[in-house]
Design a protein around this motif. Structure first.
Motif, PDB file in Angstrom:
ATOM      1  N   SER A 178      19.620  79.735  96.081  1.00  0.00           N
ATOM      2  CA  SER A 178      20.567  79.564  94.767  1.00  0.00           C
ATOM      3  C   SER A 178      19.815  78.477  93.846  1.00  0.00           C
ATOM      4  O   SER A 178      19.268  78.087  94.173  1.00  0.00           O
ATOM      5  N   PHE A 179      19.960  78.671  92.600  1.00  0.00           N
ATOM      6  CA  PHE A 179      20.460  78.005  91.321  1.00  0.00           C
ATOM      7  C   PHE A 179      21.125  76.356  91.457  1.00  0.00           C
ATOM      8  O   PHE A 179      22.109  76.822  92.069  1.00  0.00           O
ATOM      9  N   PRO A 180      20.157  75.574  90.916  1.00  0.00           N
ATOM     10  CA  PRO A 180      21.524  74.752  90.855  1.00  0.00           C
ATOM     11  C   PRO A 180      22.621  75.070  89.920  1.00  0.00           C
ATOM     12  O   PRO A 180      22.618  76.097  88.738  1.00  0.00           O
ATOM     13  N   VAL A 181      23.826  74.646  89.745  1.00  0.00           N
ATOM     14  CA  VAL A 181      24.788  74.816  89.307  1.00  0.00           C
ATOM     15  C   VAL A 181      24.918  74.165  87.834  1.00  0.00           C
ATOM     16  O   VAL A 181      24.516  73.179  87.470  1.00  0.00           O
ATOM     17  N   ARG A 230      20.302  80.373  84.912  1.00  0.00           N
ATOM     18  CA  ARG A 230      21.042  79.960  86.324  1.00  0.00           C
ATOM     19  C   ARG A 230      22.783  79.855  85.418  1.00  0.00           C
ATOM     20  O   ARG A 230      23.665  79.720  86.918  1.00  0.00           O
ATOM     21  N   SER A 231      23.328  79.657  84.414  1.00  0.00           N
ATOM     22  CA  SER A 231      24.108  79.759  84.115  1.00  0.00           C
ATOM     23  C   SER A 231      25.037  80.968  84.438  1.00  0.00           C
ATOM     24  O   SER A 231      25.808  81.292  84.730  1.00  0.00           O
ATOM     25  N   ILE A 232      24.497  81.998  84.546  1.00  0.00           N
ATOM     26  CA  ILE A 232      25.085  83.358  84.944  1.00  0.00           C
ATOM     27  C   ILE A 232      24.929  83.563  86.346  1.00  0.00           C
ATOM     28  O   ILE A 232      25.767  83.784  86.093  1.00  0.00           O
ATOM     29  N   ALA A 233      24.568  83.180  87.290  1.00  0.00           N
ATOM     30  CA  ALA A 233      24.190  82.961  88.543  1.00  0.00           C
ATOM     31  C   ALA A 233      25.563  82.133  88.871  1.00  0.00           C
ATOM     32  O   ALA A 233      26.114  82.569  89.381  1.00  0.00           O
ATOM     33  N   ILE A 238      23.346  90.414  91.874  1.00  0.00           N
ATOM     34  CA  ILE A 238      22.470  90.242  90.018  1.00  0.00           C
ATOM     35  C   ILE A 238      21.048  89.856  91.404  1.00  0.00           C
ATOM     36  O   ILE A 238      21.115  89.055  91.410  1.00  0.00           O
ATOM     37  N   ILE A 239      20.044  90.481  90.829  1.00  0.00           N
ATOM     38  CA  ILE A 239      18.599  90.086  91.426  1.00  0.00           C
ATOM     39  C   ILE A 239      18.326  89.002  90.503  1.00  0.00           C
ATOM     40  O   ILE A 239      18.023  89.388  89.419  1.00  0.00           O
ATOM     41  N   PHE A 240      17.178  87.501  90.334  1.00  0.00           N
ATOM     42  CA  PHE A 240      16.553  86.764  89.892  1.00  0.00           C
ATOM     43  C   PHE A 240      15.812  86.902  89.574  1.00  0.00           C
ATOM     44  O   PHE A 240      14.963  86.818  90.938  1.00  0.00           O
ATOM     45  N   ILE A 241      14.412  87.390  88.615  1.00  0.00           N
ATOM     46  CA  ILE A 241      13.246  86.888  89.084  1.00  0.00           C
ATOM     47  C   ILE A 241      12.890  86.479  87.994  1.00  0.00           C
ATOM     48  O   ILE A 241      12.607  86.378  86.205  1.00  0.00           O
TER      49      ILE A 241
END
Length: 842
Positions: free
Chosen positions: A275-278, A334-337, A381-384
């Protein structure tokens, strides 16, 4: 861990199985030793290490240790057992020793405070395989009993804690353990556990082929004392500084990791959780428009896709964020995640395998998992990030593995449109990717149906830079007014041309470092750094307090990322450093500063600002010095280009250098590109261009196209200087390119007086030196000639006597005889009569 006491045992049976007893009853008396490493990672926080022979003797599982390796540790006959996770060590260790980590040692010390955990300890404990039941945690309360975590870190901390407890796995009420968070060791206690029912596919408490009778006879207590924490468990955290803890955010992540069933059949493992940081969107400045577009398209794809399909349309499947490094692409992701409320999956370098087909299989697995409803959500959502590393352009120098990765991404993205919308269990998936090299991505990905939308994340303008600085300084104590009305941050935002968000963050960090240095340095301290050795520096916990001078200094020390490799360090030159040339200075301000600083006035009045300006005149008449002063006074990004440095012997490299130069100048606009000795690049193609090295024609063509071609030049001013204007190609001197020609001639009497006054201010002169006489006797001399006369006079005085106190008039008399002007009357006449039709000469 706490629990009921167990019946006492006969110590004589500890080191060998009793007659007729099941092997599972075997226990050992082992000597305590500290672990080799004091790391407190989640997987090792409750791990004790046994010699392989003891590990096998206790019938612990080697093939699948995580399911069958719990042991009881007893200090004496009357103590309550402590549960730990056993691990097999190396063959070279002492078979009669057990390595016990800090967390387990703390539990044992509560039972027996006199236990010794040193390297030479003689304390011994009883070790036996745990045969009790293992419960399932629905909710667990964890207490920070030392109040070490601040409330401002609550969301990131709790998110981290849940993943940490997944690694710890086995917990019990009253257990004390520690974890590392942001460089600090946090001490925690399990206050209470609310058990729940295990999922149907959960593995049984005891694995193996042990008989039911042996299990029942081996149990020393009836109630469950060990519970398992997994991805479906919830944490309630207590003990934050500054107020009560908010509710725990669940990780926006990934499928639950499958467990082994009771029969021991292993299910297919899920992909690794990442995961991305919050990151909240409120922490992002200057990208409101891009954030709104991103939110709108993601909502269209994940929430309103049926409105598209009913109209026989396909909703957006992919979004590509592109822009220079440091502009905020990853922060947007990150914000979207954090805020989208969907299942998040990340494709990064950890999916790249060393074996053929392994990387492609990992990518297919991510897309497959994303299509499955998980955690009650059917949106993913897939982040690349840095997608150019996964999907480079095929053909040329690409490898087979690169082509296979690109093909896999193409296939999987095409398959996203084929998800059955009528099936309630199907999941909608959208791909969000980021790169700073959009032209390095395979073109097949950048078409509708794959990456339908491309959002540019540009270098921030003055308004965006102001928003970023306000966010960076909002929690920092300052000695100046932080409001835009105060003027400080507004001025810095207006001057920080070409700075991206990461550059501005670096500015604030450098200012903070300078503030700390000021606070440590004592008034009577002579050293440049107080207490070079760390033990000589007093540690203080006072907050930062930034001054305006801290920011100013940091701003000067930080170079904009957009043009860091082409901006030159120029000495600060002011208009006051240039004597005379008042008309030249005013015309330069009108032609260069006004279009770049006040474009709205041109737009309001319907005018078109000048694109380029040519300074020409005899050598030594301050053309280059004037350009330096213009760069300093205007406060704009100044890119100085020496004509020959763009020339390269390899075909096409010179033209590429010109294109790259103007690309960076546009990115860092408003900016000035200064070509000194432009005649080296712009030789007349009909007269002499073919004799300049073989590739100057291509460079000139590239230069003409960049200055006034298909692509708009933008807020970029071209400034050029030459003393041979007659050899420049006429195409470079037409309106729309270098359309403002400014003659910089030899200084007149008044200008020579000003030049000499500026030079004399730095010299020690005798009373007999008359500046007016010297100015009158240097008619036709250039500014460089005047400086040369003064320097020769200084050398003449030194030759006469090294102890001399001042330069006298006789030294100037001798210097005048030795320095002759290179400017002739014919040369001046030729410059004044030269002209090019259609271009304003002033």
């Amino acid at each position: 861990m706490s629990g009921p006491k167990t019946p006492s045992r006969n110590p004589t049976n500890l080191n060998s199985p009793s007659k007729g007893a099941s092997p599972t009853h075997v226990s050992q008396l082992l000597t305590i030793r500290p672990p080799n490493s004091q790391a407190i990672a989640g997987k090792t926080v409750r791990r004790v290490t046994l010699h392989p022979s003891i590990y096998n003797l206790l019938s612990l599982s080697v093939a699948s240790p995580q399911h069958n390796n719990l042991v009881e540790l007893k200090v004496d006959d009357s103590s309550v057992p402590t549960i730990a996770v056993a691990w097999s060590g190396s063959q070279g260790g002492d078979p009669k020793c057990i390595q016990i980590p800090f967390a387990v040692a703390e539990d044992l010390k509560e039972l027996a405070p006199n236990l010794d955990f040193s390297e030479k300890s003689k304390s011994r404990i009883e070790v036996k395989k745990y045969l009790g039941s293992i419960g399932y945690i629905s909710t667990i309360e964890v207490e920070d009993y030392l109040q070490q975590v601040r409330s401002s870190d609550s969301e990131g901390w709790k998110y981290y804690l849940e993943h940490y407890l997944i690694d710890v796995r086995y917990l019990g009420e009253g257990m004390i353990f520690s974890c590392d968070y942001k460089g600090s060791s946090i001490s925690l206690r399990v206050s209470s556990i609310s058990p729940g029912e295990k999922p149907a596919n959960a593995h049984s408490a005891v694995i193996g082929d042990i008989s039911l009778a042996a299990r029942l006879s081996g149990l020393t207590f009836q109630e469950t004392r060990v519970y398992e924490f997994d991805k479906a468990s919830t944490v309630i955290f207590q003990g934050l500084k500054g107020g009560p803890a908010p509710s725990t955010p669940k990780p926006k992540q990934v499928p639950i990791t499958p467990r082994k069933s009771a029969s021991g059949a292993a299910s297919k493992p899920a992909i690794e959780s990442k995961s991305f940081p919050v990151t909240s969107s409120s922490a992002i400045g200057g990208l409101n428009r891009q954030l709104e577009i991103l939110r709108t398209h993601i909502a269209s794809s994940l929430l309103h896709f049926r409105r598209f399909t009913r109209s026989n349309l396909t909703p957006p499947l992919g979004i590509l964020l592109y822009g220079p490094p440091g502009t905020g692409k990853t922060m947007l992701m990150r914000s979207i995640a954090t805020e989208a409320g969907a299942n998040n999956y990340i494709i990064d370098s950890s999916l790249i395998g060393k074996f053929l087909g392994e990387s492609e299989a990992s990518i297919r697995k991510v897309f497959s998992e994303a299509k499955k409803p998980t955690n009650g959500k059917n949106r993913s959502i897939i982040f690349i990030d840095e997608i150019d590393a996964f999907a480079p352009k095929r053909g040329g120098t690409d490898t087979t593995s690169d082509s296979r990765l690109v093909t896999t991404l193409l296939t999987e993205m095409d398959a996203l449109a084929a998800v059955d919308e009528d099936n309630g269990e199907s999941s909608r998936v959208i791909v969000v990717a980021a790169t700073n090299r959009p032209n390095g991505i395979d073109s097949a990905l950048r078409r509708p149906g794959r990456f339908d939308l491309e959002i540019e994340i540009p270098i921030p303008d003055a308004k965006a830079r102001l928003e970023i600085l306000k966010l960076l300084l909002q929690d920092v104590e300052t000695e100046f007014d932080k409001s835009p009305e105060g003027g400080h941050i507004t001025s810095w935002a207006n001057r920080a041309h070409g700075f991206v968000g990461a550059d501005l963050e670096t500015v604030v960090k450098k200012a903070a470092t300078r503030s700390v240095h000021r606070s440590l340095r004592k008034p009577d301290e002579k050293s440049s750094f107080p207490g070079f050795f760390l033990d000589q520096v007093d540690t203080v916990d006072d907050g930062l307090s930034l001054s305006a001078d801290d920011i100013e200094t940091a701003l000067k020390d930080t170079k904009p990322s957009a043009i860091k490799d082409i901006v030159l360090e120029l000495p600060e030159t002011r208009w006051t450093d240039i004597g005379g040339q008042k008309d030249v200075k005013q015309k330069l301000k009108e032609a260069v500063e006004w279009p770049l600083r006040h474009p709205e006035v041109f737009h309001r009045l319907g005018g078109q600002p000048r694109k380029g300006l040519l300074l020409y005149g005899p050598p030594g008449c301050s053309k280059t010095l004037t350009a330096k002063a213009l760069a300093t006074e205007a406060g704009l990004n100044f890119i100085a280009v020496k004509g020959p440095e763009l020339l390269n012997k390899y075909v096409g490299e010179s033209e590429r250098a010109v294109r790259e130069l103007f690309r960076k100048a546009r990115a860092a606009s408003p900016s000035i590109v200064f070509f000194d000795e432009v005649d080296a690049l712009g030789l007349n193609r009909e007269d002499g261009g073919h004799n300049s090295g073989g590739n100057s024609t291509g460079v000139l063509t590239a230069l003409l196209n960049e200055m006034d071609g298909i692509e708009e030049l933008g807020n970029v001013m071209i400034l050029a200087a030459t003393n041979k204007p007659e050899v420049i190609d006429p195409a470079l001197l037409r309106p729309g390119r270098l359309d403002y020609i400014l003659y910089v001639g030899p200084p007149d009497h008044e200008s020579r007086t000003e030049i000499l006054n500026i030079k004399f201010a730095k010299m020690k002169l005798d009373e007999d030196v008359d500046i007016q006489v010297l100015a009158s006797r240097t008619e036709g001399y250039s500014g460089a000639d005047l400086i040369k006369i003064c320097d020769e006079a200084v050398l003449g005085a030194m030759r006469e006597d090294l102890e001399i106190e001042s330069v006298k008039w006789r030294h100037f008399e001798k210097a005048l005889k030795g320095v002759k002007s290179v400017i002739t009357a014919e040369m001046v006449r030729r410059y004044k009569t030269w002209n090019v039709g259609g271009v304003k000469r002033v």
